[in-house]
Enzyme design. Sequence first.
Site, PDB file in Angstrom:
ATOM      1  N   HIS A 369     -10.925   4.066   7.893  1.00 27.44           N
ATOM      2  CA  HIS A 369     -10.504   3.299   8.781  1.00 27.44           C
ATOM      3  C   HIS A 369     -10.647   2.975  10.291  1.00 27.44           C
ATOM      4  CE1 HIS A 369      -6.766   4.934   5.999  1.00 27.44           C
ATOM      5  NE2 HIS A 369      -6.963   4.053   5.457  1.00 27.44           N
ATOM      6  N   ARG A 476      -1.433  -5.029   7.655  1.00 27.40           N
ATOM      7  CA  ARG A 476      -1.360  -3.397   7.121  1.00 27.40           C
ATOM      8  C   ARG A 476      -0.856  -3.208   8.811  1.00 27.40           C
ATOM      9  NH1 ARG A 476      -7.732  -3.720   6.288  1.00 27.40           N
ATOM     10  NH2 ARG A 476      -7.618  -3.138   4.349  1.00 27.40           N
ATOM     11  N   ARG A 512       2.298  -5.463   4.632  1.00 29.28           N
ATOM     12  CA  ARG A 512       2.336  -3.782   3.860  1.00 29.28           C
ATOM     13  C   ARG A 512       3.031  -2.983   5.111  1.00 29.28           C
ATOM     14  NH1 ARG A 512      -3.061  -0.973   2.822  1.00 29.28           N
ATOM     15  NH2 ARG A 512      -2.734  -0.723   4.691  1.00 29.28           N
ATOM     16  N   GLU A 611      -3.188   1.172  -5.647  1.00 23.72           N
ATOM     17  CA  GLU A 611      -4.811   2.065  -5.403  1.00 23.72           C
ATOM     18  C   GLU A 611      -4.403   3.673  -5.741  1.00 23.72           C
ATOM     19  OE1 GLU A 611      -4.202   1.498  -0.895  1.00 23.72           O
ATOM     20  OE2 GLU A 611      -2.245   1.906  -1.518  1.00 23.72           O
ATOM     21  N   ASN A 634     -10.372  -0.297  -1.848  1.00 21.26           N
ATOM     22  CA  ASN A 634     -11.138   1.000  -1.171  1.00 21.26           C
ATOM     23  C   ASN A 634     -10.038   2.593  -2.068  1.00 21.26           C
ATOM     24  OD1 ASN A 634     -11.678  -0.752   0.507  1.00 21.26           O
ATOM     25  ND2 ASN A 634     -10.242  -0.369   2.225  1.00 21.26           N
ATOM     26  N   ASP A 635      -8.006   2.633  -1.615  1.00 15.78           N
ATOM     27  CA  ASP A 635      -8.285   4.016  -2.419  1.00 15.78           C
ATOM     28  C   ASP A 635      -8.339   3.997  -3.865  1.00 15.78           C
ATOM     29  OD1 ASP A 635      -7.217   5.456   0.432  1.00 15.78           O
ATOM     30  OD2 ASP A 635      -5.760   3.734   0.310  1.00 15.78           O
ATOM     31  N   ARG A 645     -13.152   8.692   0.999  1.00 17.03           N
ATOM     32  CA  ARG A 645     -13.759   7.199   1.672  1.00 17.03           C
ATOM     33  C   ARG A 645     -14.321   7.647   2.645  1.00 17.03           C
ATOM     34  NH1 ARG A 645      -8.230   3.347   2.217  1.00 17.03           N
ATOM     35  NH2 ARG A 645      -9.462   2.264   3.929  1.00 17.03           N
ATOM     36  N   CYS A 682      -7.416  -6.578  -1.865  1.00 16.87           N
ATOM     37  CA  CYS A 682      -7.466  -6.519  -0.661  1.00 16.87           C
ATOM     38  C   CYS A 682      -8.477  -5.538   0.326  1.00 16.87           C
ATOM     39  CB  CYS A 682      -6.072  -6.677   0.165  1.00 16.87           C
ATOM     40  SG  CYS A 682      -5.093  -5.280  -0.308  1.00 16.87           S
TER      41      CYS A 682
HETATM   42  C1  PEP Z   1      -7.571  -0.038   0.457  1.00 16.99           C
HETATM   43  O1  PEP Z   1      -7.267   1.378   0.098  1.00 16.99           O
HETATM   44  O2  PEP Z   1      -8.101  -1.040  -0.514  1.00 16.99           O
HETATM   45  C2  PEP Z   1      -6.316  -1.112   1.463  1.00 16.99           C
HETATM   46  C3  PEP Z   1      -7.224  -2.143   1.328  1.00 16.99           C
HETATM   47  O3  PEP Z   1      -5.599  -0.018   2.026  1.00 16.99           O
HETATM   48  P1  PEP Z   1      -6.082   0.760   3.281  1.00 16.99           P
HETATM   49  O4  PEP Z   1      -7.752   0.639   3.453  1.00 16.99           O
HETATM   50  O5  PEP Z   1      -5.359   0.712   4.644  1.00 16.99           O
HETATM   51  O6  PEP Z   1      -5.762   2.032   2.996  1.00 16.99           O
HETATM   52 MG    MG Z   2      -5.290   1.885   0.657  1.00 21.06          MG
END
Ligand code: PEP
Ligand code: MG
Length: 757
Positions: A369, A476, A512, A611, A634-635, A645, A682
């Site tokens: 993050h 976010r 979100r 996710e 990402n998740d 991650r 996303c």
């Molecule tokens: C993701 O998990 O891909 C996402 C867009 O959310 P974040 O990166 O804020 O967890």
């Molecule tokens: Mg996420």
Amino acid sequence: MPDRGALAGPRQLLRRLREAMAEPVSPQARLDKIVVHIASNMVAEVCSVYVLRADGRLELFATEGLNREAVHLTTMRAGEGLVGLIAESAEPLALSDAQSHPAFSYKPETGEEIYHSFLGVPILRGGNTLGVLVVQNRARRTYSEEEIEVLQTTAMLLAEMIASGELQAIVRPGAEIGLRGPIALEGSPLAEGVGLGHVVLHEPRIVITQLVAEDLKAEEHRLEEAINAVRESIDKLVDRSDHTGPGEHREILETFRMFAHDQGWLRRLREAVHTGLTAEAAVERVQNDARAKLQRRPDPYLRERLHDLDDLANRLLHQLTGQSFVAANEDMPDNAIVVARSMGPAALLDYDRKKLRGLVLEEGGRSSHVAIVARALGLSAVGEVPNIIDHVEQGDAIIVDGSSGEVYVRPAIDVEAAYAEKARLRARRQEQYRKLRDVPATTKDGVTIDLHMNAGLLVDLPHLEETGALSIGLFRTELQFMVASQFPRMEAQIALYKSVLDAAGGKPVTFRTLDIGGDKILPYMQAFDEENPALGWRAIRIGLDRPGLLRSQLRAMLRAGAGRDMRIMFPMVSDVSEFDAAKEIVEREKRHLSRHQYELPTSLKLGIMIEVPSILWQLDEVLERVDFLSIGSNDLFQYLFAADRDNRRVANRFDPISPAFLRALRKVVDKGQAAGKSVTLCGEMGGRLIEAMALIGIGMNGLSMTASSIGPVKAMILALEAKPLRELMDQLIAQNHGSEHIREALRSYAEAKGVPL
Ligand code: PEP
Ligand code: MG
């Protein structure tokens, strides 16, 4: 503990050296005095100082006993001869018959052949070798442990002298001292762009102003008090975490406690004070040795323990000096490049954004993050740069290349000029992307890919207009909560969401709901220690367990959206029932607002993030209920591959461009299309060129990404033909080729078709 009488010598030596340090004489005269004092105090015929230069050679800077003519003439490589060996191994070396050692190399100009015994110690700072200090005796003799200790302590004073830059004036003409010379390091790219600026250490190094003790008893007392205070604070932390069960956090604390009570470590600290150092100098001295030893060990577990030991030493130093733990914003240079071992996203947001240019981390993967926040702030960032902390000083010039992952500390003039040129070129390229702003992202064969922008801070919003993104595909909301010092009240939330909608100027915004937990911590919320925070109590799970929190956020969103179109999505949904429960809260809020005569949004679309892998097998049920889907790659990737991650050992172990992941994504795209529901992605992969190509190749036609990626992705799409790309991807995925093969195939395809990557 050694007998105090025997140590009067070393303490006297340190006092003499301190006087020599303070005398207003030239650096050479000072060094010359220092070697005389050391030789006489240690009853040695020779004392010499070698300093490591930027070209990797050790230069003789001063000597008592060897031929004076050799000073600034004699040099050797690290690894060459006994002195080179010490520099390389960063360990002391004591020999009663130096000539018989296999590494001995003879330098005739020094006239050292008549000296048999040899004791050399590295001059260390932060675990790095800056030079070598040597004493020699004519007679064959064995140097005692205590003599080795004394020489190591003395070397610390020399380290300060070298680090101060004072010796640069006397190095052989044309050469440079190693410490201040340029270094190039390599890490992994976190956020695109080039940042030129000056180092701001996130945790400033403690500056020790007094190395030599005035009053031994007082220093002993200070050390004991500091040890007790640190031990107590750690014991308290461990006790507190006892109630929350085992966990990583707990383990770290236990390791801490282990070191804090480790008799060997404590003994070394006490001994260092006993040789005449101040308590803080003793901590640094012992820590330097530990760093030098552990850093050179191949065992990652031991190197990891070095972090703990570092943290512990830091706590002691803070306790002793009362200096602050974090960099002060007021002292920030205008072009600040923040350098940290690791950092959470909230800490980065604490800095004055106007002055921030870049970020360099020893840890931190691409989809951590803090990397996302760095990208949102438009910083260039590089992560996983080995030992960066040891290589920089506050205020050093530094260049961060967030595209290649290169970091240049104290760059040479030509490197700096090249990068200034690169920054200009980049600005020109940005200008070209700006020209594409109003051009739809349509492939040569007529397939339009909707490009949206990710945002989370108000500073992101002007980019919506600049990039020509169709909407904010992911807002976010937690980022705003993370920068606040207390939980934002309803009115503040309404105002915030309204200003987001206003700034979007009629373009849709997909809000979100709070995605907190894991590494996204709200400073004002009680933290819970969890063994696996990524699998823990987070996002919608918190929202459903604490409906007050989710309800107030939804109410604020609905009120901000009065008379407008609203889109809301829920993060980390693992089961369709969670969406039902969240939707029920939305419906209740709508009823409540209507009852109280509030205007509702003109339309409200609800969606979820894909996710969590479990939801891949409930897509039919999900698609019956939602208006849209957004893939949080990402998740989804971290959970599908069971690869954290944020954990640098595994974050890059697997590649999202792999048949397994692409098949999962394609399933979502196909099902979404069949159900007539929009599917976008996303996560960070949507903003990377080859990844975006692969996604288009599996039929994805909506991507939401960080603002700076929109221009390059659009330029790529404009040069693309979707149909042959899909055929190629179908083939590659069906044949289950490895990710390297797929990447290479996409790269050659782009090259053959003139697609800019
Ligand atoms: C993701 O998990 O891909 C996402 C867009 O959310 P974040 O990166 O804020 O967890
Ligand atoms: Mg996420």
